[in-house]
Design an enzyme around this catalytic site. Sequence first.
Site, mmCIF file in Angstrom:
data_model
loop_
_atom_site.group_PDB
_atom_site.id
_atom_site.type_symbol
_atom_site.label_atom_id
_atom_site.label_comp_id
_atom_site.label_asym_id
_atom_site.label_seq_id
_atom_site.Cartn_x
_atom_site.Cartn_y
_atom_site.Cartn_z
ATOM 1 N N GLY A 1 -4.114 -3.046 28.344
ATOM 2 C CA GLY A 1 -3.248 -3.711 27.851
ATOM 3 C C GLY A 1 -2.554 -4.677 28.872
ATOM 4 O O GLY A 1 -1.765 -5.342 28.668
ATOM 5 N N GLU B 1 -8.148 -14.528 21.486
ATOM 6 C CA GLU B 1 -8.858 -13.610 20.626
ATOM 7 C C GLU B 1 -7.949 -13.656 19.298
ATOM 8 O O GLU B 1 -6.579 -13.620 19.495
ATOM 9 C CB GLU B 1 -8.922 -12.352 21.280
ATOM 10 N N LYS B 2 -8.456 -13.603 18.021
ATOM 11 C CA LYS B 2 -7.749 -13.528 16.925
ATOM 12 C C LYS B 2 -6.913 -12.249 16.866
ATOM 13 O O LYS B 2 -7.474 -11.149 17.263
ATOM 14 C CB LYS B 2 -8.689 -13.582 15.623
ATOM 15 N N TYR B 3 -5.412 -12.421 16.489
ATOM 16 C CA TYR B 3 -4.711 -10.996 16.485
ATOM 17 C C TYR B 3 -4.793 -10.587 14.782
ATOM 18 O O TYR B 3 -4.557 -11.610 14.184
ATOM 19 C CB TYR B 3 -3.348 -11.607 17.013
ATOM 20 N N HIS C 1 -7.512 1.419 15.346
ATOM 21 C CA HIS C 1 -8.269 1.436 16.617
ATOM 22 C C HIS C 1 -9.292 2.403 16.629
ATOM 23 O O HIS C 1 -9.253 3.568 16.552
ATOM 24 C CB HIS C 1 -7.758 1.864 17.777
ATOM 25 N N LYS D 1 -3.048 4.779 24.683
ATOM 26 C CA LYS D 1 -3.378 5.853 23.645
ATOM 27 C C LYS D 1 -2.535 6.960 23.970
ATOM 28 O O LYS D 1 -2.670 7.552 25.189
ATOM 29 C CB LYS D 1 -4.968 6.178 23.663
ATOM 30 N N GLU E 1 -14.172 -4.039 23.046
ATOM 31 C CA GLU E 1 -14.723 -3.752 24.212
ATOM 32 C C GLU E 1 -15.651 -2.618 24.382
ATOM 33 O O GLU E 1 -15.678 -1.791 23.231
ATOM 34 C CB GLU E 1 -13.692 -3.703 25.460
ATOM 35 N N ARG F 1 -18.249 4.642 30.652
ATOM 36 C CA ARG F 1 -18.006 5.811 31.392
ATOM 37 C C ARG F 1 -17.300 6.668 30.134
ATOM 38 O O ARG F 1 -17.443 6.564 29.154
ATOM 39 C CB ARG F 1 -16.570 5.472 31.987
#
Length: 450
Positions: free
Chosen positions: A164, A199-201, A207, A236, A286, A290
């Site tokens: 964020g 980026e479009k909101y 999520h 999160k 994204e 990992r």
Amino acid sequence: MFDKILIANRGEIALRIERACKELGIATVAVHSTADADAMHVRLADESVCIGAPPARDSYLNIPAIVAACEITGADAVHPGYGFLAENARFAEILEEHDIAFIGPSAEHVALMGDKIQGKETARKLGIPVVPGSGPVSDLAKARRAARDIGFPLLVKAAAGGGGRGMKLALFENELEAALSAARHEAQAAFGDDTVYLEKYLAKPRHIEVQVLADGLGNAIHLGERDCSLQRRHQKLWEEAPSPALNENERVQICETVAAAMRKLRYRGLGTVEFLYEAGAFYFIEMNTRLQVEHTITEMITGLDLVIEQIRIAAGAPLSLRQEDIIFNGHAIECRINAENPHTFRPSPGTITHFHPPGGLGVRVDSGAYAGYTIPPYYDSLIGKLIVHARTRNECLMRLKRALGEFVVDGIETTIPLFTSLISEPDIVDGNYDIHWLEDHLSPNPTRLG
């Protein structure tokens, strides 16, 4: 297989990795700052090396000190955990130059997906649906041209970002200049790179993320999806698997799309492809190259140890599982127990006077905390994860309620009371929430769209 693995991390994830290593018969090395000398991961490792002062830049981000610790102890591999150096491509390259294995993807793939713009373009080429957006925007004029194509509302996002940071919302065109300036400034401060894109909101998305496992030889499988929509400031707090929002057709479609893409990419190791989901459509945001904090709930519904699989693949073993070998069983929920005030979220470092984790069937606690342990003020506030598993989501919620009632952490403030209150909310019980729900619930003046 490796003889000795150095764990370049701290806290509950370092302890989690140690446990997997011990089950494989691999010796472990814990590194630590001076502030973590009494940490549980240090106590339980076969060897430990102090690598610097408390600030992360002087210890857990100190690449020369970590490489020196490998050489001193004879470690032939490094597991980075999550955070810190886990997605640092240069760290992976340096380890390779010193003939030390990096337990993770190739440095090339770490770098590719670490750049959000390149990652998005790569996803598009691999057939993964993406959020409408732009390439890098270097000035206001370019941003305005791109914004007219995308449409408002939109997000200005750091290309090297995550968590964020470097992300600002522009609801209307007259807010674009301020959002662009703020995002670039924050990105420069957080990542040393002020490159941003648009980026479009989406107003009310979930999520959703898909866990993949691949061997770099063209074999890849998916391990289902997780729903990580309960967030505060893009962090999160509550995750569950499978998602209560998806039907079986949507689930199969997106998971198989991601697995096919990883085969094309010849990806190696664990990876998580993250999406926003709204009105039946998925939009790539994204890929994390990992181990994820919330890998635990995938383990609970598949019965697999993801860290052990990660280590085996890094040692050169081919994928031992086929997609048809993966059997999904029941439902799992994880709550992140942070050392924070449950109302203000102010960090609460200090000494834990009493610590009693819950137990019983289907209850797991991943934590390095113990009575008498002093939580330092220098790092992330996560002190543990409460994970529950049951046959159905309703049974899982009841088990979580019971486990939260048993969890005792005295001497500091934690987020346990927050989860205790959430468990009775009708929207949570019904699985009817999106990424804005928690902040709206906590705020006296909701600002969400729609």
